[in-house]
Write a protein that holds these residues in place. Structure first.
Motif, PDB file in Angstrom:
ATOM      1  N   HIS A  25     112.682  17.582 -38.840  1.00 23.38           N
ATOM      2  CA  HIS A  25     111.964  18.713 -38.260  1.00 23.38           C
ATOM      3  C   HIS A  25     110.582  18.383 -37.689  1.00 23.38           C
ATOM      4  N   LEU A  26     109.981  17.287 -38.126  1.00 24.85           N
ATOM      5  CA  LEU A  26     108.612  17.006 -37.692  1.00 24.85           C
ATOM      6  C   LEU A  26     108.456  15.707 -36.911  1.00 24.85           C
ATOM      7  N   GLY A  27     109.562  15.067 -36.559  1.00 21.82           N
ATOM      8  CA  GLY A  27     109.500  13.918 -35.661  1.00 21.82           C
ATOM      9  C   GLY A  27     109.028  12.615 -36.271  1.00 21.82           C
ATOM     10  N   PHE A  28     109.078  12.485 -37.589  1.00 21.01           N
ATOM     11  CA  PHE A  28     108.716  11.226 -38.239  1.00 21.01           C
ATOM     12  C   PHE A  28     109.930  10.309 -38.268  1.00 21.01           C
ATOM     13  N   SER A  29     109.698   9.006 -38.349  1.00 22.38           N
ATOM     14  CA  SER A  29     110.784   8.053 -38.528  1.00 22.38           C
ATOM     15  C   SER A  29     110.644   7.422 -39.910  1.00 22.38           C
ATOM     16  N   LEU A  30     111.778   7.116 -40.516  1.00 20.94           N
ATOM     17  CA  LEU A  30     111.792   6.549 -41.860  1.00 20.94           C
ATOM     18  C   LEU A  30     111.440   5.067 -41.799  1.00 20.94           C
ATOM     19  N   LEU A  31     110.498   4.662 -42.631  1.00 25.71           N
ATOM     20  CA  LEU A  31     110.156   3.247 -42.765  1.00 25.71           C
ATOM     21  C   LEU A  31     110.895   2.637 -43.954  1.00 25.71           C
ATOM     22  N   SER A  32     110.825   3.304 -45.112  1.00 28.13           N
ATOM     23  CA  SER A  32     111.547   2.834 -46.295  1.00 28.13           C
ATOM     24  C   SER A  32     111.790   4.016 -47.229  1.00 28.13           C
ATOM     25  N   ASN A  33     112.842   3.889 -48.038  1.00 25.64           N
ATOM     26  CA  ASN A  33     113.168   4.950 -48.974  1.00 25.64           C
ATOM     27  C   ASN A  33     113.522   4.325 -50.313  1.00 25.64           C
ATOM     28  N   HIS A  34     112.714   4.624 -51.311  1.00 26.24           N
ATOM     29  CA  HIS A  34     112.913   4.144 -52.671  1.00 26.24           C
ATOM     30  C   HIS A  34     113.004   5.343 -53.609  1.00 26.24           C
ATOM     31  N   ALA A  35     113.716   6.380 -53.131  1.00 28.07           N
ATOM     32  CA  ALA A  35     113.884   7.610 -53.907  1.00 28.07           C
ATOM     33  C   ALA A  35     114.561   7.265 -55.239  1.00 28.07           C
ATOM     34  N   PRO A  36     114.215   7.980 -56.282  1.00 26.22           N
ATOM     35  CA  PRO A  36     113.455   9.223 -56.292  1.00 26.22           C
ATOM     36  C   PRO A  36     111.942   9.041 -56.399  1.00 26.22           C
ATOM     37  N   ALA A  37     111.474   7.795 -56.437  1.00 21.28           N
ATOM     38  CA  ALA A  37     110.040   7.579 -56.649  1.00 21.28           C
ATOM     39  C   ALA A  37     109.205   7.727 -55.380  1.00 21.28           C
ATOM     40  N   ALA A  39     108.956   7.137 -50.725  1.00 21.58           N
ATOM     41  CA  ALA A  39     109.436   6.778 -49.387  1.00 21.58           C
ATOM     42  C   ALA A  39     108.221   6.813 -48.463  1.00 21.58           C
ATOM     43  N   ASP A  40     108.332   6.148 -47.335  1.00 24.95           N
ATOM     44  CA  ASP A  40     107.269   6.291 -46.348  1.00 24.95           C
ATOM     45  C   ASP A  40     107.883   6.544 -44.982  1.00 24.95           C
ATOM     46  N   VAL A  41     107.198   7.417 -44.244  1.00 20.89           N
ATOM     47  CA  VAL A  41     107.625   7.828 -42.909  1.00 20.89           C
ATOM     48  C   VAL A  41     106.442   7.677 -41.970  1.00 20.89           C
ATOM     49  N   ARG A  42     106.756   7.581 -40.680  1.00 20.77           N
ATOM     50  CA  ARG A  42     105.689   7.343 -39.694  1.00 20.77           C
ATOM     51  C   ARG A  42     105.884   8.241 -38.486  1.00 20.77           C
ATOM     52  N   ARG A  43     104.761   8.723 -37.986  1.00 25.57           N
ATOM     53  CA  ARG A  43     104.715   9.435 -36.700  1.00 25.57           C
ATOM     54  C   ARG A  43     103.439   8.980 -36.019  1.00 25.57           C
ATOM     55  N   GLY A  44     103.607   8.252 -34.919  1.00 26.87           N
ATOM     56  CA  GLY A  44     102.431   7.702 -34.239  1.00 26.87           C
ATOM     57  C   GLY A  44     101.664   6.801 -35.193  1.00 26.87           C
ATOM     58  N   ALA A  45     100.379   7.035 -35.313  1.00 27.92           N
ATOM     59  CA  ALA A  45      99.528   6.212 -36.163  1.00 27.92           C
ATOM     60  C   ALA A  45      99.453   6.722 -37.604  1.00 27.92           C
ATOM     61  N   LEU A  46     100.219   7.775 -37.911  1.00 33.38           N
ATOM     62  CA  LEU A  46     100.189   8.353 -39.260  1.00 33.38           C
ATOM     63  C   LEU A  46     101.368   7.854 -40.083  1.00 33.38           C
ATOM     64  N   ARG A  47     101.078   7.227 -41.198  1.00 37.52           N
ATOM     65  CA  ARG A  47     102.093   6.812 -42.161  1.00 37.52           C
ATOM     66  C   ARG A  47     101.915   7.674 -43.403  1.00 37.52           C
ATOM     67  N   LEU A  48     102.936   8.475 -43.716  1.00 41.91           N
ATOM     68  CA  LEU A  48     102.903   9.293 -44.923  1.00 41.91           C
ATOM     69  C   LEU A  48     103.640   8.569 -46.030  1.00 41.91           C
ATOM     70  N   LEU A  49     102.972   8.433 -47.150  1.00 41.64           N
ATOM     71  CA  LEU A  49     103.581   7.856 -48.330  1.00 41.64           C
ATOM     72  C   LEU A  49     104.021   9.033 -49.191  1.00 41.64           C
ATOM     73  N   LEU A  50     105.303   9.364 -49.131  1.00 36.51           N
ATOM     74  CA  LEU A  50     105.854  10.515 -49.834  1.00 36.51           C
ATOM     75  C   LEU A  50     106.115  10.096 -51.273  1.00 36.51           C
ATOM     76  N   SER A  51     105.267  10.551 -52.171  1.00 34.79           N
ATOM     77  CA  SER A  51     105.284  10.097 -53.553  1.00 34.79           C
ATOM     78  C   SER A  51     105.807  11.189 -54.474  1.00 34.79           C
ATOM     79  N   GLY A  52     106.914  10.896 -55.141  1.00 33.50           N
ATOM     80  CA  GLY A  52     107.509  11.839 -56.075  1.00 33.50           C
ATOM     81  C   GLY A  52     106.915  11.703 -57.466  1.00 33.50           C
TER      82      GLY A  52
END
Length: 93
Positions: A25-37, A39-52
């Motif tokens: 929905h927000l146009g990010f691309s997946l860099l890596s996924n180590h769920a459930p702990a 994952a990180d996603v990227r959109r342009g220069a923004l890298r979100l570290l999605l931390s569970g």
């Protein structure tokens, strides 16, 4: 000009659900996924570290409080028409 990546740790309740939301929905691309702990996603220069809750960022603070989603971190995504985006995202749940 070189692009500088900005890394933001963002607490989420469910890593897989967050990855799906940000990529679908927000146009990010997946860099890596180590769920459930984590994952990180990227959109342009923004890298979100999605931390569970199971990530190192989910460890309790010295006072025993656990980090949780909805904290002080916020991201700003530029869109052409805010009302259209709000409606689109509401329709997506």
């Amino acid at each position: 000009m070189s692009e500088t990546t900005v890394n933001v740790r963002y607490m989420v309740d469910d890593v897989d659900s967050a990855v799906e939301w940000y990529t679908k929905h927000l146009g990010f691309s997946l860099l890596s996924n180590h769920a459930p702990a984590f994952a990180d996603v990227r959109r342009g220069a923004l890298r979100l570290l999605l931390s569970g809750p199971l990530s190192s960022a989910g460890r309790p603070m010295p006072d025993g409080e656990r980090p949780s989603p909805g904290g002080w971190n916020r991201i700003h995504l530029v869109v052409d028409d805010l009302a259209v985006e709000v409606e689109r995202l509401r329709a997506a749940g």
